[in-house]
Design a protein around this motif. Structure first.
Motif: not given
Length: 122
Positions: A106-113
């Protein structure tokens, strides 16, 4: 007037999140909190897009756009409280690995999004 924009945008975002959760829960129940992850990923992507669009606007329009779209719609569509609740429940039920994976994803992919949204909208 911004309070009205946030109120209206938040209502729209909350309804969108409710609809997405309803659709996802029509499928067989999963242990992984897919609905919350999905709404947070989509909202993060939209924040990235909206930030780029906002930077191209006149200040008065950008203020409305931030209140209505970023704070309102994206704030209502994403949910940190459900994310926290679901991870706590996973941990309490002994699913530590799934909880840790959910947190990291969640944290990694949300920043990536957010980054992806900004790049695609630029």
């Amino acid at each position: 007037m911004n309070i009205v924009y946030v109120f209206l945008g938040g209502g729209i975002g909350s309804l969108l999140r409710f609809g997405l959760t309803y659709l996802i829960h029509k499928f067989p129940k999963q242990l992984f909190p897919v609905a919350t992850l999905s709404s947070n990923l989509i909202a993060s992507f939209l924040v990235g897009v909206f930030l780029v669009l906002m930077m191209k606007m006149k200040p008065a329009n950008a203020e409305f756009f931030q209140a209505f779209c970023i704070i309102g719609i994206c704030g209502g569509f994403s949910t940190f409280s459900a994310f926290a609740k679901e991870n706590l429940e996973l941990m309490e039920r002994g699913y530590w690995l799934i909880a840790v994976l959910n947190i990291l994803i969640s944290v990694t992919f949300c920043i990536g999004m957010v980054y992806l949204g900004r790049k695609l909208a630029a």
